[in-house]
Design an enzyme around this catalytic site. Structure first.
Site, PDB file in Angstrom:
ATOM      1  N   LYS A 149     -47.875 -22.114 -28.931  1.00 30.06           N
ATOM      2  CA  LYS A 149     -48.126 -23.539 -28.739  1.00 30.06           C
ATOM      3  C   LYS A 149     -49.008 -24.062 -29.885  1.00 30.06           C
ATOM      4  CE  LYS A 149     -50.424 -26.816 -25.768  1.00 30.06           C
ATOM      5  NZ  LYS A 149     -51.256 -27.042 -24.592  1.00 30.06           N
TER       6      LYS A 149
ATOM      7  N   GLU B 130     -53.014 -12.965 -33.164  1.00 29.07           N
ATOM      8  CA  GLU B 130     -52.062 -11.880 -32.875  1.00 29.07           C
ATOM      9  C   GLU B 130     -50.653 -12.269 -33.294  1.00 29.07           C
ATOM     10  OE1 GLU B 130     -54.282 -13.206 -30.841  1.00 29.07           O
ATOM     11  OE2 GLU B 130     -55.158 -11.732 -29.466  1.00 29.07           O
TER      12      GLU B 130
ATOM     13  N   GLY C  49     -50.240 -23.502 -22.128  1.00 27.52           N
ATOM     14  CA  GLY C  49     -49.533 -22.272 -22.497  1.00 27.52           C
ATOM     15  C   GLY C  49     -49.084 -21.483 -21.275  1.00 27.52           C
ATOM     16  N   ARG C  50     -49.979 -21.350 -20.290  1.00 20.84           N
ATOM     17  CA  ARG C  50     -49.638 -20.540 -19.112  1.00 20.84           C
ATOM     18  C   ARG C  50     -48.696 -21.273 -18.171  1.00 20.84           C
ATOM     19  NH1 ARG C  50     -54.797 -22.013 -19.514  1.00 20.84           N
ATOM     20  NH2 ARG C  50     -55.726 -23.397 -17.966  1.00 20.84           N
TER      21      ARG C  50
ATOM     22  N   GLU D  26     -56.893 -17.723 -15.752  1.00 15.93           N
ATOM     23  CA  GLU D  26     -57.194 -18.604 -16.886  1.00 15.93           C
ATOM     24  C   GLU D  26     -57.305 -20.058 -16.403  1.00 15.93           C
ATOM     25  OE1 GLU D  26     -54.609 -19.301 -20.555  1.00 15.93           O
ATOM     26  OE2 GLU D  26     -55.890 -17.706 -21.287  1.00 15.93           O
TER      27      GLU D  26
ATOM     28  N   HIS E 114     -48.585   4.663  -3.648  1.00 13.70           N
ATOM     29  CA  HIS E 114     -49.012   5.984  -4.108  1.00 13.70           C
ATOM     30  C   HIS E 114     -50.124   5.847  -5.132  1.00 13.70           C
ATOM     31  CE1 HIS E 114     -45.580   7.656  -1.969  1.00 13.70           C
ATOM     32  NE2 HIS E 114     -44.959   6.557  -2.360  1.00 13.70           N
TER      33      HIS E 114
ATOM     34  N   LYS F 196     -62.626 -15.342 -29.685  1.00 14.19           N
ATOM     35  CA  LYS F 196     -61.744 -15.487 -30.852  1.00 14.19           C
ATOM     36  C   LYS F 196     -62.574 -15.698 -32.120  1.00 14.19           C
ATOM     37  CE  LYS F 196     -57.902 -17.678 -28.360  1.00 14.19           C
ATOM     38  NZ  LYS F 196     -57.119 -18.885 -28.173  1.00 14.19           N
TER      39      LYS F 196
HETATM   40  O1  F6P Z   1     -55.640 -16.897 -24.323  1.00 15.90           O
HETATM   41  C1  F6P Z   1     -55.690 -18.226 -24.683  1.00 15.90           C
HETATM   42  C2  F6P Z   1     -54.329 -18.794 -24.942  1.00 15.90           C
HETATM   43  O2  F6P Z   1     -54.575 -20.036 -25.534  1.00 15.90           O
HETATM   44  C3  F6P Z   1     -53.423 -18.933 -23.730  1.00 15.90           C
HETATM   45  O3  F6P Z   1     -53.751 -20.030 -22.956  1.00 15.90           O
HETATM   46  C4  F6P Z   1     -52.090 -19.017 -24.380  1.00 15.90           C
HETATM   47  O4  F6P Z   1     -51.033 -18.811 -23.486  1.00 15.90           O
HETATM   48  C5  F6P Z   1     -52.221 -17.942 -25.417  1.00 15.90           C
HETATM   49  O5  F6P Z   1     -53.567 -18.022 -25.853  1.00 15.90           O
HETATM   50  C6  F6P Z   1     -51.308 -18.087 -26.591  1.00 15.90           C
HETATM   51  O6  F6P Z   1     -51.516 -19.301 -27.221  1.00 15.90           O
HETATM   52  P1  F6P Z   1     -50.475 -19.910 -28.222  1.00 15.90           P
HETATM   53  O7  F6P Z   1     -49.198 -20.160 -27.482  1.00 15.90           O
HETATM   54  O8  F6P Z   1     -51.096 -21.155 -28.738  1.00 15.90           O
HETATM   55  O9  F6P Z   1     -50.260 -18.894 -29.315  1.00 15.90           O
END
Ligand code: F6P
Length: 539
Positions: A202, A208, A266-267, A352, A383, A499
């Site tokens: 987003k 990452e 995002g979530r 979150e 289990h 971050k």
């Molecule tokens: O962990 C924070 C967060 O902003 C989440 O809310 C989101 O889903 C994830 O990182 C990835 O964010 P993006 O889609 O901006 O890469």
């Protein structure tokens, strides 16, 4: 402006206290109709889900008080405001319009002078065109989703379910972590010519995702014998983002870019182009079914009377269970392997969203907010961790999720699977006394106390539709608990500091160590020193 707790909250707190001495066994003996009264269903004619919350430690009085709380807090009105585009994410000055992602095309929600639903449907049409062409052309065999959090878990979850109920010629992979072994393991299985990377972010600022996209680009350039700057690489990339400018600046050049919007968290983005990988693999129709399932719950939430409104009631029970600190956690136990990722997905969605401790007006909360969400697939869970839930000195509220029919499974084994789920819920609720074995010195150890709460959710069939409905039920549960606690369920400031610090520490580690001067705490400083003395930098 928030001025304090809702009046009805006092009654909910008293109910939680009163119910400490309640007995599920007694509840069921005293009311033969309890299970019937506390089971509701949602159906859109094509899929059906029933939810039985009769094994929650709740009685009529508590339920009435929760419904009174819902009325006082105006939860359904607040939900309608959210769906209509009101700025509910006040700290980011944004609406939270995930319901617009699956709204009927005729709906109108004006955001900044434009109809958000028209924008959604225009984008869906673009996605469909791309999906159909990619399926027809058969140029790519491997689809690699690069993204993390909501840009990973949603498409992964859908993919797991669709793989279970349908077939595809594509091989789908998901890469999230900045641990390069993850992407390398995927790339080792792919040939560059046949691989399409879908980079989902987003913000397009997520470390990452950017690191993995860069590595993918390098691998592709090497494999295709192209210069890193070659435009031809773009054909192997699709970007899904709300920030196309940043995507371009990042060097991830893609032939196709799909939009999500700043007003989708995002979530909460599972119903958007973020789910492109499974949509390509299993076809646009399957994704549309998923959207319909979500829509059926949105409609129920908005228009079904409160006493039969599944997401509302489950959200209110969450407020009772977790808001009053009755239980510390929610264990999610799906009895279908295709939903093995549901606990992880819900971890982000719930924790979150509601892992906050200040209310909308910045004052401290007095209602507990997010439970710890955890879990695992049944019967494996039996289990592993169910022992603690049955006999531990503390327990969790449990959500069991199953299906009457799961395509492509052995019917007799599926019956056993379901029997196990029902047995667990029953054992948790009613336990077993030790009278049968009075003289047995192990009697106390065998005693099953019971009185441990669970909800059982059963869908008629595992399908994209039922998955959509289940995800939407949880989304709205989170909303309900958030309104009761008077928090903003749609920001996530708590992830920022980590971050920033990771960036600073990485800059120091990446240098020669001499620039290691930032006054971090002495623990971090000595851990970095130790790490620097042992690591083996790439030659
Ligand atoms: O962990 C924070 C967060 O902003 C989440 O809310 C989101 O889903 C994830 O990182 C990835 O964010 P993006 O889609 O901006 O890469």
């Amino acid at each position: 402006m928030v001025v304090g707790n809702f009046k009805a909250w006092q009654k909910v707190l008293s109910d939680a206290k009163r119910l400490e001495s309640a007995s599920l066994t007694r509840f069921f003996v005293e009311d033969e109709l309890r299970a019937k009264k506390m089971t509701h269903s949602v159906s859109d004619g094509k899929s059906e889900i029933i939810v039985d919350f009769s094994k929650q430690l709740i009685d009529d009085q508590a339920l009435q008080n929760l419904l009174a709380l819902a009325a006082e807090a105006g939860i359904i009105e607040r939900f309608a405001e959210m769906c209509d585009g009101k700025i509910v994410n006040t700290t980011e000055n944004q609406p939270a319009l995930h319901t617009a992602l699956r709204a009927d095309a005729k709906t109108s929600i004006r955001i900044g002078g434009e109809n958000a639903v028209t924008q959604v449907h225009d984008e869906l049409a673009k996605v469909k065109k791309f999906v159909d062409a990619t399926r027809r052309e058969k140029r790519f065999k491997n689809l690699v989703n690069i993204g993390i959090g909501g840009s990973d878990l949603g498409p992964r979850l859908i993919n797991d379910v669709l793989s279970n109920v349908g077939a595809t010629d594509f091989r789908c992979f998901f890469v999230a972590n900045i641990d390069s072994s993850e992407i390398n393991a995927v790339l080792a299985q792919c040939s560059p010519e046949e691989t399409l990377f879908v980079v989902c972010s987003k913000s397009f600022g997520t470390a990452e995702t950017l690191a993995n996209a860069r590595l993918a680009r390098k691998w592709l350039a090497q494999g295709l014998n192209l210069d890193l700057a070659s435009r031809k690489l773009a054909d192997h990339f699709v970007v899904v983002t709300a920030n196309p400018t940043k995507a371009e600046e990042s060097g991830v050049v893609a032939a196709n870019t799909f939009k999500i919007w700043p007003w989708v968290g995002g979530r909460y983005s599972i119903a958007s182009a973020m789910s492109l990988v499974p949509t390509i693999a299993f076809g646009f129709a399957a994704f549309e079914e998923f959207l319909s399932g979500m829509r059926s719950i949105d409609e129920q939430m908005r228009s079904t009377k409160p006493e039969q409104n599944i997401a509302l009631i489950l959200g209110l029970i969450d407020a009772l269970n977790f808001g009053t600190a009755r239980y510390p956690s929610l264990a999610v136990v799906p009895y279908v392997s295709a939903l093995r990722l549901l606990p992880n997905y819900l971890q982000q969605l719930v924790m979150e969203s509601n892992g906050k401790s200040v209310r909308l007006d910045g004052t401290e909360v007095s209602v507990k907010t997010s439970p710890v969400v955890w879990g695992g697939v049944g019967t494996n869970a039996q289990h592993a961790f169910m022992q603690m839930l049955h006999q531990g000195s503390q327990t969790a509220a449990v959500d069991f999720i199953g299906f009457a029919h799961v395509p492509n499974t052995d019917a007799a084994m599926h019956d056993d699977l379901t029997a196990n789920m029902l047995a667990q819920a029953s054992a948790l609720a009613f336990g077993r006394g030790s009278q049968e074995a009075k003289n047995d010195p192990t009697a106390n150890h065998r005693r099953m106390p019971g009185n441990r709460p669970s909800t059982v959710m059963i869908g008629a069939e595992l399908s994209p539709r039922s998955l959509g409905a289940i995800v939407a039920i949880y989304e709205h549960r989170v909303f309900v608990h958030g309104v009761v606690a008077q928090i903003n369920s749609f920001d996530q400031w708590g992830v920022e500091l980590g971050k920033v610090l990771a960036g600073e520490i990485a800059a120091q580690i990446g240098g020669d160590g001499s620039s290691y001067s930032t006054p971090h705490d002495s623990s971090t400083r000595s851990l970095v020193s130790w790490y620097l003395s042992r690591r083996k930098p790439e030659k």
